[in-house]
Write a protein that holds these residues in place. Structure first.
Motif, PDB file in Angstrom:
ATOM      1  N   ARG A  27      -0.661  -0.077  -2.449  1.00 14.96           N
ATOM      2  CA  ARG A  27      -1.917   0.659  -2.527  1.00 14.96           C
ATOM      3  C   ARG A  27      -3.119  -0.282  -2.543  1.00 14.96           C
ATOM      4  O   ARG A  27      -4.164   0.019  -1.951  1.00 14.96           O
ATOM      5  N   LEU A  30      -3.570  -1.230   1.017  1.00 10.32           N
ATOM      6  CA  LEU A  30      -4.036  -0.105   1.826  1.00 10.32           C
ATOM      7  C   LEU A  30      -5.513   0.184   1.576  1.00 10.32           C
ATOM      8  O   LEU A  30      -6.273   0.434   2.522  1.00 10.32           O
ATOM      9  N   VAL A  31      -5.927   0.159   0.321  1.00 14.50           N
ATOM     10  CA  VAL A  31      -7.344   0.393   0.015  1.00 14.50           C
ATOM     11  C   VAL A  31      -8.206  -0.720   0.612  1.00 14.50           C
ATOM     12  O   VAL A  31      -9.284  -0.456   1.158  1.00 14.50           O
ATOM     13  N   GLY A  67       0.473  -2.600   3.173  1.00 17.31           N
ATOM     14  CA  GLY A  67      -0.768  -1.879   2.948  1.00 17.31           C
ATOM     15  C   GLY A  67      -1.877  -2.323   3.883  1.00 17.31           C
ATOM     16  O   GLY A  67      -2.626  -1.500   4.418  1.00 17.31           O
ATOM     17  N   ASP A  72       1.434   3.495   3.868  1.00 17.20           N
ATOM     18  CA  ASP A  72       1.383   4.011   2.510  1.00 17.20           C
ATOM     19  C   ASP A  72       2.677   3.661   1.778  1.00 17.20           C
ATOM     20  O   ASP A  72       3.620   3.128   2.370  1.00 17.20           O
ATOM     21  N   THR A  73       2.748   3.995   0.494  1.00 17.56           N
ATOM     22  CA  THR A  73       3.853   3.549  -0.359  1.00 17.56           C
ATOM     23  C   THR A  73       5.219   4.048   0.098  1.00 17.56           C
ATOM     24  O   THR A  73       6.226   3.416  -0.182  1.00 17.56           O
ATOM     25  N   SER A 124      -2.622  -3.498 -10.486  1.00 20.89           N
ATOM     26  CA  SER A 124      -1.610  -2.451 -10.477  1.00 20.89           C
ATOM     27  C   SER A 124      -1.356  -2.041 -11.925  1.00 20.89           C
ATOM     28  O   SER A 124      -0.936  -2.858 -12.747  1.00 20.89           O
ATOM     29  N   GLY A 128       2.742   3.235  -9.781  1.00 25.63           N
ATOM     30  CA  GLY A 128       2.208   3.221  -8.428  1.00 25.63           C
ATOM     31  C   GLY A 128       0.702   3.323  -8.350  1.00 25.63           C
ATOM     32  O   GLY A 128       0.131   3.343  -7.260  1.00 25.63           O
ATOM     33  N   LYS A 129       0.031   3.370  -9.506  1.00 19.67           N
ATOM     34  CA  LYS A 129      -1.423   3.469  -9.521  1.00 19.67           C
ATOM     35  C   LYS A 129      -2.070   2.083  -9.495  1.00 19.67           C
ATOM     36  O   LYS A 129      -1.466   1.101  -9.923  1.00 19.67           O
ATOM     37  N   GLY A 144      -8.620   4.780  -6.139  1.00 18.15           N
ATOM     38  CA  GLY A 144      -7.874   5.035  -4.912  1.00 18.15           C
ATOM     39  C   GLY A 144      -7.087   6.320  -4.954  1.00 18.15           C
ATOM     40  O   GLY A 144      -6.364   6.637  -4.011  1.00 18.15           O
ATOM     41  N   HIS A 145      -7.215   7.113  -6.029  1.00 18.51           N
ATOM     42  CA  HIS A 145      -6.485   8.371  -6.153  1.00 18.51           C
ATOM     43  C   HIS A 145      -7.380   9.585  -5.924  1.00 18.51           C
ATOM     44  O   HIS A 145      -6.928  10.714  -6.066  1.00 18.51           O
ATOM     45  N   ASP A 220      -7.807   9.918  -0.331  1.00 19.16           N
ATOM     46  CA  ASP A 220      -6.830  10.069  -1.414  1.00 19.16           C
ATOM     47  C   ASP A 220      -5.425   9.789  -0.869  1.00 19.16           C
ATOM     48  O   ASP A 220      -5.075  10.256   0.188  1.00 19.16           O
TER      49      ASP A 220
END
Length: 220
Positions: A27, A30-31, A67, A72-73, A124, A128-129, A144-145, A220
């Motif tokens: 993540r 990816l962000v 990412g 994505d994950t 992290s 996963g957040k 990122g959520h 998101d």
């Protein structure tokens, strides 16, 4: 403690052995890719704390590169991210750092191409957040959520109200907002996480406002 969903408890759908070291790392990458706005040509990734100690065994390195490629994950291509990066010509380097960071799972991602360079620090935080805590020298908190807007602008009176009004006119609710600046009257940054999806017409409207120099989005 409040949970937004059952996935906050059991973790995300993901590739890899660890939600913190793999999914969270993916993540972060990816962000960074989304904020950069395109495929970077190169990446230099500084790893701190537990990331620096275990990044090979926990596939943190593969996950971050995945990412940066836009995976994505849950994307199976994360497993072959190194070879996929070679295919698109993205070079990369991992630098384990000995100095301590504020959080044990920290990555400072520096990416660029012939046009520009961007530096992002992400942590992290489990399940996963992740959170972005620094972007090009601006301290912030971006999870990122939620769909998010990042607005780079000149430090001028009334700009925050103009952006907020543009969102209100579309019935877009602000979940979290931060504003920072380098120096009085110089470059500033708004970070706005919202409850609704952001469409292209809103981005164009914000870009047309006076003293706004860049608008980026994170989905998101």
């Amino acid at each position: 403690m409040k949970f937004r969903s059952v996935f906050d408890i059991i973790g995300p759908v993901m590739i890899g052995p660890s939600s913190s070291h793999t999914a969270g790392a993916a993540r972060i990458g990816l962000v960074a890719r989304n904020l950069f706005g395109r495929q970077p040509e190169w990446a230099r990734i500084h790893l701190y704390g537990s990331f620096a100690e275990t990044y090979k065994g926990h596939s943190t390195d593969v996950a971050i590169i995945g990412g940066l490629l836009g995976y994505d994950t849950f994307d199976e291509r994360i497993k072959t991210a190194f070879s996929e990066a070679d295919k698109v010509g993205m070079t990369y380097e991992f630098i384990p750092e000995e100095e301590e960071a504020d959080h044990p799972n920290t990555a400072r991602v520096v990416i660029g191409d012939s046009q520009s360079v961007m530096e992002l620090t992400g942590i992290s935080i489990g399940g996963g957040k992740m959170e972005v805590v620094d972007l090009n020298g601006f301290s912030l908190r971006l999870s990122g959520h939620y769909p998010a807007l990042l607005v780079v602008h000149d430090d001028r009176a009334g700009l925050i109200a103009s952006v907020s009004n543009a969102l209100a006119n579309r019935d877009i609710n602000i979940a979290h907002m931060e504003v920072g600046r380098k120096e009085k009257g110089e470059m500033a940054l708004m970070v706005i996480e919202v409850d609704q999806l952001i469409d292209e017409s809103l981005i164009e409207e914000l870009k047309a406002l006076p003293h706004i120099t860049q608008v980026s989005t994170v989905a998101d």
